[in-house]
Design an enzyme around this catalytic site. Structure first.
Site, PDB file in Angstrom:
ATOM      1  N   ARG A  44       0.883  -1.235   0.014  1.00 31.02           N
ATOM      2  CA  ARG A  44       0.019  -0.023   0.022  1.00 31.02           C
ATOM      3  C   ARG A  44       1.034   1.095  -0.091  1.00 31.02           C
ATOM      4  O   ARG A  44       2.122   1.080   0.075  1.00 31.02           O
ATOM      5  CB  ARG A  44      -1.019   0.018   1.000  1.00 31.02           C
ATOM      6  CG  ARG A  44      -0.696  -0.746   2.384  1.00 31.02           C
ATOM      7  CD  ARG A  44       0.288  -0.289   3.086  1.00 31.02           C
ATOM      8  NE  ARG A  44       0.219   1.316   3.344  1.00 31.02           N
ATOM      9  CZ  ARG A  44       1.172   2.170   3.559  1.00 31.02           C
ATOM     10  NH1 ARG A  44       2.343   1.634   3.691  1.00 31.02           N
ATOM     11  NH2 ARG A  44       1.088   3.560   3.886  1.00 31.02           N
ATOM     12  N   GLY A  45       0.237   2.212  -0.073  1.00 27.53           N
ATOM     13  CA  GLY A  45       1.102   3.713  -0.252  1.00 27.53           C
ATOM     14  C   GLY A  45       0.980   4.199  -1.824  1.00 27.53           C
ATOM     15  O   GLY A  45       1.296   3.186  -2.677  1.00 27.53           O
ATOM     16  N   ALA A  46       0.611   5.126  -2.116  1.00 27.36           N
ATOM     17  CA  ALA A  46       0.489   5.600  -3.377  1.00 27.36           C
ATOM     18  C   ALA A  46       1.480   5.257  -4.381  1.00 27.36           C
ATOM     19  O   ALA A  46       1.421   4.613  -5.449  1.00 27.36           O
ATOM     20  CB  ALA A  46       0.184   7.027  -3.629  1.00 27.36           C
ATOM     21  N   ARG A  78      -7.529  -0.062  -6.505  1.00 25.71           N
ATOM     22  CA  ARG A  78      -7.908   0.898  -5.504  1.00 25.71           C
ATOM     23  C   ARG A  78      -7.869   2.244  -6.320  1.00 25.71           C
ATOM     24  O   ARG A  78      -7.375   2.598  -7.177  1.00 25.71           O
ATOM     25  CB  ARG A  78      -6.582   1.020  -4.424  1.00 25.71           C
ATOM     26  CG  ARG A  78      -6.275  -0.102  -3.679  1.00 25.71           C
ATOM     27  CD  ARG A  78      -5.639   0.095  -2.532  1.00 25.71           C
ATOM     28  NE  ARG A  78      -6.124   0.700  -1.435  1.00 25.71           N
ATOM     29  CZ  ARG A  78      -5.412   1.274  -0.517  1.00 25.71           C
ATOM     30  NH1 ARG A  78      -3.939   1.131  -0.282  1.00 25.71           N
ATOM     31  NH2 ARG A  78      -6.142   1.935   0.442  1.00 25.71           N
ATOM     32  N   GLN A 180      -1.440   1.837   9.797  1.00 26.80           N
ATOM     33  CA  GLN A 180      -0.188   2.042   9.202  1.00 26.80           C
ATOM     34  C   GLN A 180       0.947   2.548  10.000  1.00 26.80           C
ATOM     35  O   GLN A 180       2.342   2.646   9.785  1.00 26.80           O
ATOM     36  CB  GLN A 180      -0.482   2.664   7.855  1.00 26.80           C
ATOM     37  CG  GLN A 180      -1.105   2.160   6.833  1.00 26.80           C
ATOM     38  CD  GLN A 180      -2.578   2.264   6.961  1.00 26.80           C
ATOM     39  OE1 GLN A 180      -3.143   2.774   7.882  1.00 26.80           O
ATOM     40  NE2 GLN A 180      -3.434   2.435   5.987  1.00 26.80           N
ATOM     41  N   ASP A 221      -2.066  10.945  -1.746  1.00 25.68           N
ATOM     42  CA  ASP A 221      -2.538  10.128  -2.674  1.00 25.68           C
ATOM     43  C   ASP A 221      -2.916  10.616  -4.016  1.00 25.68           C
ATOM     44  O   ASP A 221      -2.970   9.925  -4.946  1.00 25.68           O
ATOM     45  CB  ASP A 221      -3.852   8.985  -2.142  1.00 25.68           C
ATOM     46  CG  ASP A 221      -3.211   8.125  -1.307  1.00 25.68           C
ATOM     47  OD1 ASP A 221      -2.978   8.335  -0.151  1.00 25.68           O
ATOM     48  OD2 ASP A 221      -2.937   6.989  -1.613  1.00 25.68           O
ATOM     49  N   LYS A 232      -4.545   9.926   3.565  1.00 20.11           N
ATOM     50  CA  LYS A 232      -5.113   9.030   4.534  1.00 20.11           C
ATOM     51  C   LYS A 232      -6.224   9.580   5.507  1.00 20.11           C
ATOM     52  O   LYS A 232      -5.732  10.610   5.922  1.00 20.11           O
ATOM     53  CB  LYS A 232      -4.157   8.279   5.552  1.00 20.11           C
ATOM     54  CG  LYS A 232      -4.439   7.241   6.484  1.00 20.11           C
ATOM     55  CD  LYS A 232      -5.354   6.206   5.926  1.00 20.11           C
ATOM     56  CE  LYS A 232      -4.814   5.300   4.802  1.00 20.11           C
ATOM     57  NZ  LYS A 232      -5.804   4.595   4.181  1.00 20.11           N
TER      58      LYS A 232
END
Ligand code: MRU
Length: 324
Positions: A44-46, A78, A180, A221, A232
């Site tokens: 995860r994470g852009a 996503r 996270q 993001d 987030k």
């Protein structure tokens, strides 16, 4: 950090759901495996999602699958992080140029990955130059090595500050419900030997009012033309608090996170995730069985609450002109 690696058209992903307790790898051999890993938040994470999708594209082409199908399968995982589309567009363009050669597409994915690491290091330098000595930074979620090719965006700035001995300490928001911050950012802070405190998401106001926080730095993001920023869930509340206390609030992000095709944040699709992520902790329900939940993964921080956008090209404010 070897959290994303590619060997013989197999993608090895460090399973971020298991951190910090287990360092397990998931091996993806098909485009569907890669899509599932993004959807289920193995990765995860852009920027990391974009890099993973780029490798997934190369895998799909090697499997002989239709490029349009590959593109859609990976894109529909996503919705909020624009880096996913950015990377897939680059792969599709490269595919058209090279006749969808798996070898060439593999090279392109590696290039996207390595390029992201270089950009993060520049973000780190540019961000660190904003501060004098002895600063305490508050961050939210994980915008670190794990969320990128390596080094990190917001954590890249924190890492550079630490290496330049300008950092006092970091306050790490735990970041409900996926944690996270508590699990991943704290893991990275421990690995780097950075002094930090994990705090609950509702502690920031107290710390800011006590003069404990010199700046807030978070990732993003998707950033709209007017500076409205999706990040987030909980980021918006931090920006309001920082504004109230006159504390600088920075977004650290590579140019691949800017979506200049949209005017404002209201055009950004906010991901909604399932009930269980909120209702359960360690497999145990913490709310009444009959209670529904609202679980938005992201919120939009209005551009006017953001002091500056730390990028690989310098620090900007809207209207963005990255060529200046
Ligand atoms: O749901 P996640 O963990 O993918 O959300 C991640 C974030 O919101 C990060 O802050 C953002 O992607 C930037 S990562 C450099």
């Amino acid at each position: 950090m070897r959290h994303i690696s590619f060997k013989n058209y197999k993608l090895h992903l460090l399973d971020q759901r298991k951190l910090p307790f287990e360092e397990n790898y998931i091996v993806c051999q098909t485009v569907e495996d890669v899509a599932k890993s993004i959807k289920d938040m193995v990765v995860r994470g852009a920027p990391a999602i974009g890099i993973t999708a780029a490798y997934g594209f190369a895998i799909g082409v090697k499997e002989g699958k239709n490029p349009e199908y590959i593109y859609k399968t990976l894109l529909n995982t996503r919705p909020t992080a624009v880096n996913l589309k950015w990377a897939l567009d680059l792969m599709m363009e490269e595919g058209k140029d090279c006749g969808f050669s798996p070898e060439k597409l593999k090279e392109k994915a590696i290039e996207i990955h390595l390029d992201d690491i270089e950009r993060n290091k520049k973000i780190g330098e540019n961000g660190a130059s904003l501060f004098e000595n002895n600063v305490s930074i508050l961050t939210h979620c994980n915008a670190g090595a794990l969320a990128t090719g390596d080094y990190g965006t917001a954590l890249g700035v924190i890492r550079s500050l630490h290496r330049q001995r300008k950092l006092k300490k970091v306050f790490v928001d735990e970041t409900r419900p996926y944690l996270q911050g508590a699990r991943l950012t704290a893991y990275e802070m421990v690995k780097e030997g950075i002094e930090h405190f994990v705090i609950t998401d509702n502690t920031a106001g107290l710390l800011m009012s006590g003069g404990e926080v010199d700046a807030v730095i978070v990732g993003a993001d998707r950033i709209a033309k007017n500076g409205d920023t999706a990040n987030k869930i909980g980021t918006f509340m931090l920006a309001v608090l920082a504004n109230h206390h006159k504390i600088p609030f920075y977004i650290a992000a590579p140019l691949s996170t800017f979506d200049l095709s949209i005017e404002r944040g209201s055009e950004i699709v906010i991901e909604e995730r399932g009930r269980d992520e909120v209702a359960y902790i360690n497999g145990k329900s913490i709310i009444p069985e009959k209670s529904p939940v609202l679980h938005y993964g992201f919120d939009i921080t209005p551009g006017n609450l953001i002091s500056g956008f730390i990028t690989e090209k310098g620090v900007f404010n809207p209207p963005f002109n990255f060529n200046e």
